[in-house]
Design a protein around this motif. Sequence first.
Motif, PDB file in Angstrom:
ATOM      1  N   GLU A 181       0.835  -1.206   0.000  1.00  0.00           N
ATOM      2  CA  GLU A 181       0.000   0.000   0.000  1.00  0.00           C
ATOM      3  C   GLU A 181       0.870   1.257   0.000  1.00  0.00           C
ATOM      4  OE1 GLU A 181      -3.580   2.153   2.565  1.00  0.00           O
ATOM      5  OE2 GLU A 181      -3.009   0.078   2.994  1.00  0.00           O
ATOM      6  N   GLU A 182       1.956   1.243   0.785  1.00  0.00           N
ATOM      7  CA  GLU A 182       2.884   2.388   0.781  1.00  0.00           C
ATOM      8  C   GLU A 182       3.481   2.597  -0.605  1.00  0.00           C
ATOM      9  OE1 GLU A 182       5.642   3.226   4.083  1.00  0.00           O
ATOM     10  OE2 GLU A 182       5.001   1.280   4.879  1.00  0.00           O
ATOM     11  N   ILE A 183       3.868   1.511  -1.248  1.00  0.00           N
ATOM     12  CA  ILE A 183       4.442   1.591  -2.590  1.00  0.00           C
ATOM     13  C   ILE A 183       3.441   2.203  -3.556  1.00  0.00           C
ATOM     14  CG2 ILE A 183       5.186   0.214  -4.579  1.00  0.00           C
ATOM     15  CD1 ILE A 183       6.411  -1.767  -2.504  1.00  0.00           C
ATOM     16  N   LEU A 184       2.222   1.703  -3.541  1.00  0.00           N
ATOM     17  CA  LEU A 184       1.198   2.175  -4.480  1.00  0.00           C
ATOM     18  C   LEU A 184       0.843   3.634  -4.236  1.00  0.00           C
ATOM     19  CD1 LEU A 184      -1.125  -0.967  -4.638  1.00  0.00           C
ATOM     20  CD2 LEU A 184       0.629  -0.261  -6.276  1.00  0.00           C
ATOM     21  N   LYS A 185       0.799   4.036  -2.988  1.00  0.00           N
ATOM     22  CA  LYS A 185       0.519   5.450  -2.686  1.00  0.00           C
ATOM     23  C   LYS A 185       1.619   6.349  -3.232  1.00  0.00           C
ATOM     24  CE  LYS A 185      -2.370   4.918   1.452  1.00  0.00           C
ATOM     25  NZ  LYS A 185      -2.447   5.103   2.924  1.00  0.00           N
ATOM     26  N   GLN A 186       2.868   5.894  -3.138  1.00  0.00           N
ATOM     27  CA  GLN A 186       3.985   6.674  -3.670  1.00  0.00           C
ATOM     28  C   GLN A 186       3.907   6.760  -5.186  1.00  0.00           C
ATOM     29  OE1 GLN A 186       6.789   8.061  -1.597  1.00  0.00           O
ATOM     30  NE2 GLN A 186       6.709   9.246  -3.492  1.00  0.00           N
ATOM     31  N   VAL A 187       3.602   5.630  -5.827  1.00  0.00           N
ATOM     32  CA  VAL A 187       3.446   5.589  -7.284  1.00  0.00           C
ATOM     33  C   VAL A 187       2.387   6.585  -7.744  1.00  0.00           C
ATOM     34  CG1 VAL A 187       2.574   4.150  -9.184  1.00  0.00           C
ATOM     35  CG2 VAL A 187       4.283   3.230  -7.605  1.00  0.00           C
ATOM     36  N   ILE A 188       1.246   6.552  -7.102  1.00  0.00           N
ATOM     37  CA  ILE A 188       0.129   7.415  -7.481  1.00  0.00           C
ATOM     38  C   ILE A 188       0.478   8.884  -7.239  1.00  0.00           C
ATOM     39  CG2 ILE A 188      -2.254   8.036  -6.923  1.00  0.00           C
ATOM     40  CD1 ILE A 188      -2.619   4.981  -6.208  1.00  0.00           C
ATOM     41  N   ALA A 189       1.083   9.177  -6.083  1.00  0.00           N
ATOM     42  CA  ALA A 189       1.451  10.555  -5.759  1.00  0.00           C
ATOM     43  C   ALA A 189       2.435  11.133  -6.768  1.00  0.00           C
ATOM     44  CB  ALA A 189       2.049  10.615  -4.351  1.00  0.00           C
ATOM     45  N   ASP A 190       3.278  10.274  -7.331  1.00  0.00           N
ATOM     46  CA  ASP A 190       4.285  10.720  -8.293  1.00  0.00           C
ATOM     47  C   ASP A 190       3.784  10.735  -9.732  1.00  0.00           C
ATOM     48  OD1 ASP A 190       6.166  11.084  -6.287  1.00  0.00           O
ATOM     49  OD2 ASP A 190       7.015   9.081  -6.496  1.00  0.00           O
ATOM     50  N   GLY A 191       2.526  10.352  -9.944  1.00  0.00           N
ATOM     51  CA  GLY A 191       1.984  10.332 -11.294  1.00  0.00           C
ATOM     52  C   GLY A 191       2.511   9.198 -12.143  1.00  0.00           C
TER      53      GLY A 191
END
Length: 270
Positions: A181-191
């Motif tokens: 979940e942390e990984i995916l949130k970072q991915v999404i936040a970075d576009g």
Amino acid sequence: MTIAREEFIMIADYHIHSEFSDDSTCPMETVIQCAIARQLNEICFTEHIDYGVKTDLNCDCAKSLAEFNEYKEKYRDKITLKWGMEFGIQTGTIAQYEATFAEYPFDFIICSCHQIDNLEFWNYAYQEGKSQAQYNLNYYAEILKVIQKYKNYSVLGHLDMIKRYDSCGEYPFIKVAPIIEEILKQVIADGKGIEVNTSCYRYGLKDLTPSRDILKMYRQLGGEIITIGSDGHSEEQYGFKIAQTQQILKDLGFKYFYTYDKMQPTAHKL
């Protein structure tokens, strides 16, 4: 980000290896001819670069690009060709990838984790002497640390790839869900986005790569950008199960899959 207006079902394979990767012997032109024969609309070459564990085995970017440009012109009326790379990044090799990215006009970059501390997963060197919990959690922790620092990529490649090389069987998703979940949130936040890698069928895995659990979590978190790639290394693998995977994504509630040009994503309706 643009949305393509299409009246046909587009099929694009965005994870392709040719003889410019050390684990393939297929000439670039043969790859293109296979893709055309299978009625693919677009492919992206994503050769291997794995700094730290490979030296002269990494893709010769200059030679690859020159050959690519020749075939892009030759086959321009038959298929859309894009030039990318698969970066097997470790925290200790980020600077080398920054330099490579700055030197060439990439359309697309897959950020993958193939090794940690220069110990690879495919030969079980990293897993040796560690518990199943250790090598699974360390794998995701390395990905998270990399993407917190490195931003010049398009999608995360085969996110739960460690399942291919787990001799203890599949590690429970619930135990890795918090860090994923942390990984995916970072991915999404970075576009950025993630890929669905259809090699799962070749490896005989029980689920997609990444799993439906990860794909559902990604969608629930607001993730949209997804590419689909065969991870093909030989003629029979290019384009494999791409159309079927598009349907699976549609069934999971995704509306688009993506292609790239000069690192900019374009959405295509599923």
